[in-house]
Write an enzyme that holds these catalytic residues in place. Structure first.
Site, mmCIF file in Angstrom:
data_model
loop_
_atom_site.group_PDB
_atom_site.id
_atom_site.type_symbol
_atom_site.label_atom_id
_atom_site.label_comp_id
_atom_site.label_asym_id
_atom_site.label_seq_id
_atom_site.Cartn_x
_atom_site.Cartn_y
_atom_site.Cartn_z
ATOM 1 N N SER A 87 46.604 37.736 44.799
ATOM 2 C CA SER A 87 47.496 38.255 43.763
ATOM 3 C C SER A 87 48.767 38.719 44.466
ATOM 4 O O SER A 87 48.742 39.030 45.665
ATOM 5 C CB SER A 87 46.841 39.459 43.088
ATOM 6 O OG SER A 87 47.779 40.175 42.312
ATOM 7 N N TYR A 94 42.202 47.221 43.842
ATOM 8 C CA TYR A 94 42.648 45.841 43.576
ATOM 9 C C TYR A 94 43.555 45.363 44.707
ATOM 10 O O TYR A 94 43.366 44.267 45.246
ATOM 11 C CB TYR A 94 43.378 45.803 42.232
ATOM 12 C CG TYR A 94 43.641 44.402 41.720
ATOM 13 C CD1 TYR A 94 42.617 43.631 41.185
ATOM 14 C CD2 TYR A 94 44.921 43.858 41.752
ATOM 15 C CE1 TYR A 94 42.856 42.351 40.711
ATOM 16 C CE2 TYR A 94 45.172 42.585 41.285
ATOM 17 C CZ TYR A 94 44.131 41.829 40.759
ATOM 18 O OH TYR A 94 44.382 40.562 40.290
HETATM 19 N N1 LIG Z 1 45.953 37.754 35.062
HETATM 20 C C1 LIG Z 1 46.768 38.159 36.026
HETATM 21 O O1 LIG Z 1 47.882 38.688 35.779
HETATM 22 C C2 LIG Z 1 46.406 37.947 37.470
HETATM 23 C C3 LIG Z 1 47.389 38.152 38.448
HETATM 24 C C4 LIG Z 1 47.071 37.957 39.777
HETATM 25 C C5 LIG Z 1 45.795 37.567 40.142
HETATM 26 N N2 LIG Z 1 44.849 37.385 39.163
HETATM 27 C C6 LIG Z 1 43.510 36.957 39.601
HETATM 28 O O2 LIG Z 1 43.226 35.700 39.019
HETATM 29 C C7 LIG Z 1 41.800 35.530 38.933
HETATM 30 C C8 LIG Z 1 41.430 35.008 37.557
HETATM 31 O O3 LIG Z 1 41.685 36.018 36.589
HETATM 32 P P1 LIG Z 1 42.198 35.685 35.106
HETATM 33 O O4 LIG Z 1 43.625 36.072 35.047
HETATM 34 O O5 LIG Z 1 41.805 34.317 34.736
HETATM 35 O O6 LIG Z 1 41.362 36.796 34.285
HETATM 36 P P2 LIG Z 1 40.077 36.690 33.337
HETATM 37 O O7 LIG Z 1 39.539 38.069 33.230
HETATM 38 O O8 LIG Z 1 40.428 35.969 32.081
HETATM 39 O O9 LIG Z 1 39.072 35.736 34.148
HETATM 40 C C9 LIG Z 1 38.215 36.197 35.166
HETATM 41 C C10 LIG Z 1 36.885 35.481 35.013
HETATM 42 O O10 LIG Z 1 36.029 35.898 36.077
HETATM 43 C C11 LIG Z 1 34.749 36.214 35.527
HETATM 44 N N3 LIG Z 1 34.107 37.195 36.400
HETATM 45 C C12 LIG Z 1 34.400 38.495 36.550
HETATM 46 N N4 LIG Z 1 33.558 39.086 37.399
HETATM 47 C C13 LIG Z 1 32.709 38.114 37.829
HETATM 48 C C14 LIG Z 1 31.617 38.083 38.725
HETATM 49 N N5 LIG Z 1 31.188 39.209 39.350
HETATM 50 N N6 LIG Z 1 30.974 36.919 38.937
HETATM 51 C C15 LIG Z 1 31.381 35.780 38.300
HETATM 52 N N7 LIG Z 1 32.387 35.752 37.424
HETATM 53 C C16 LIG Z 1 33.039 36.907 37.195
HETATM 54 C C17 LIG Z 1 35.063 36.748 34.148
HETATM 55 O O11 LIG Z 1 33.920 36.726 33.285
HETATM 56 C C18 LIG Z 1 36.173 35.826 33.708
HETATM 57 O O12 LIG Z 1 35.685 34.654 33.105
HETATM 58 C C19 LIG Z 1 41.197 36.885 39.302
HETATM 59 O O13 LIG Z 1 40.783 36.857 40.656
HETATM 60 C C20 LIG Z 1 42.374 37.832 39.153
HETATM 61 O O14 LIG Z 1 42.234 38.989 39.949
HETATM 62 C C21 LIG Z 1 45.118 37.563 37.850
#
Ligand SMILES: NC(=O)c1ccc[n+]([C@@H]2O[C@H](COP(=O)([O-])OP(=O)(O)OC[C@H]3O[C@@H](n4cnc5c(N)ncnc54)[C@H](O)[C@@H]3O)[C@@H](O)[C@H]2O)c1
Length: 279
Positions: free
Chosen positions: A156, A169
Site C-alpha cells: 500500500s 497497517y
Molecule cells: N482499498 C484500498 O484503498 C487499498 C489501498 C492500498 C492497499 N490495499 C490493499 O489491497 C488489498 C485488497 O483489498 P481491497 O481493497 O480489495 O479490500 P476488500 O476488503 O474489498 O478485499 C479484501 C479481501 O480479503 C479477504 N480477506 C480478509 N482477511 C482475510 C484472511 N485472513 N484470509 C483470507 N482472505 C481474507 C476479504 O474477505 C476480502 O474479500 C488488501 O491487502 C489491502 O490492504 C487496499
C-alpha cells in the site's frame, strides 16, 4: 493476444474488490485461477469481510471469460489451509505460475500507543504473516515445476508514507515490501520475479463501507458519511480523483504477471495518482 495464456494464478482475498478484479483480468487474458478467501467476519475490521455470495460472483465472472477457477474458503493466517488450496489447484490445473498475495484488512485508526494488542496482532497476522504463508504455500510448487513465474505482493502507499493513526497497517505493509524485496533476491536465479503493488486509495468495501475510515479523514464531524469523506480523499490526490477502481490495480497486476515485465523484479509499483511521490 492473451498475455498470460495457459498460466495458473493463485490469488488470496479473491471474493471481491481487487482480488476479484485480478482474477477476472488474468482469466480474460488466458489464465486459470486458484482462489481463496476467509469468508468470515473479522472482529478487528470495522467493515464487513467478503461473503460466500461474493465468492460465487467471482467464480461466475471468471467462468464467463471461458477460463476455470477453483475457489475455496481458506484464511491466509492458516498456512496449512493455503497449502491444501494450492495442492488442490495444481491437481486440477496441472501447474502454478503466478501468486498474487492480496488479502488484507485495516483496523480502526488510533494513535499507536492506544492500539489494542488484538488489533495489532490481527493486522500483522493477516497482512504480513498471511503474505508469508501465501509465499510458503506457492513457491515450492513453482520451484519444483521449474517454469519460472511471477509473484506480486500487495502492499500500500501506507507501506511507504506512514499516515498517522494507522501504525499496524503501515507496519504490516512496510513489512510486505521487505518480504518482496528479499524474495526477489532469493528467487531471481530461478526466473521467478517478485514485485510489490502499492495501491493508492481504491474504491473497494475496505474504503466505501468503512465508517471508521471516514472518521479518520473527517475528525471534524461526529458521524461522517462516504460523501463527507470524498472531498478529503480527492484533495489528498495530485490527480484529483477520490479513489481508483479495482480494475486499475488489475491493469498493473496483469503487466507485472505477464512477459511485458519479464526483466522487472524487486520493484515497488505505486498505482496511486502520484500521492506517494508528493513533496
Ligand atoms: N482499498 C484500498 O484503498 C487499498 C489501498 C492500498 C492497499 N490495499 C490493499 O489491497 C488489498 C485488497 O483489498 P481491497 O481493497 O480489495 O479490500 P476488500 O476488503 O474489498 O478485499 C479484501 C479481501 O480479503 C479477504 N480477506 C480478509 N482477511 C482475510 C484472511 N485472513 N484470509 C483470507 N482472505 C481474507 C476479504 O474477505 C476480502 O474479500 C488488501 O491487502 C489491502 O490492504 C487496499
Amino acid at each position: 493476444m492473451a498475455r498470460v495464456a495457459g498460466k495458473v494464478a493463485f490469488i488470496t482475498g479473491v471474493a471481491r474488490g481487487q482480488g476479484r478484479a485480478h482474477a477476472v483480468r488474468l482469466a480474460a487474458e488466458g489464465a486459470d485461477i486458484i482462489g481463496v478467501d476467509s469468508l468470515e467476519p473479522d472482529a478487528s475490521a470495522p467493515y464487513p469481510m467478503a461473503t460466500p455470495e461474493q465468492l460465487d460472483d467471482t467464480v461466475a465472472a471468471v467462468e464467463r471469460t471461458g477460463r476455470r477457477i477453483l475457489a475455496t474458503k481458506a484464511d491466509v493466517r492458516d498456512r496449512d489451509a493455503l497449502l491444501d488450496a494450492v495442492k488442490s489447484g495444481i491437481d486440477r490445473f496441472g501447474r502454478l505460475d503466478i501468486l498474487i498475495a492480496n488479502a488484507g484488512i485495516v483496523t480502526t485508526g488510533r494513535p499507536t500507543w492506544e492500539v489494542p494488542q488484538q488489533d495489532w496482532d490481527a493486522v500483522i497476522a493477516t497482512n504480513l504473516t498471511g503474505v508469508v504463508n501465501s509465499v510458503a504455500a506457492a513457491v515450492p510448487a513453482m520451484l519444483q515445476a521449474g517454469n519460472g513465474g511471477s509473484i506480486i505482493l500487495t502492499s500500500s502507499g501506507a507501506g511507504m508514507r506512514h499516515v498517522g493513526n494507522l501504525a499496524p497497517y503501515n507496519a504490516s505493509k512496510a513489512g510486505v515490501i521487505a518480504v518482496g524485496k528479499t524474495l526477489a533476491n532469493e528467487l531471481a536465479p530461478h526466473a521467478i520475479r517478485v514485485n510489490v503493488l502499492a495501491p493508492g486509495t481504491v474504491g473497494t468495501e475496505m474504503v466505501t463501507k468503512n465508517d471508521e475510515l471516514f472518521r479518520l479523514f473527517r475528525p471534524d464531524l461526529e458521524s461522517p458519511t462516504l460523501e463527507d469523506a470524498i472531498p478529503v480523499f480527492s484533495a489528498m490526490m495530485p490527480m484529483g480523483r477520490p479513489w481508483l477502481d479495482a480494475e486499475d490495480m488489475a491493469d498493473a497486476v496483469l503487466f507485472l504477471a505477464s512477459d511485458d515485465a519479464k526483466y522487472i523484479t524487486g520493484q515497488v509499483l505505486a498505482v496511486d495518482q502520484g500521492v506517494t511521490n508528493r513533496p
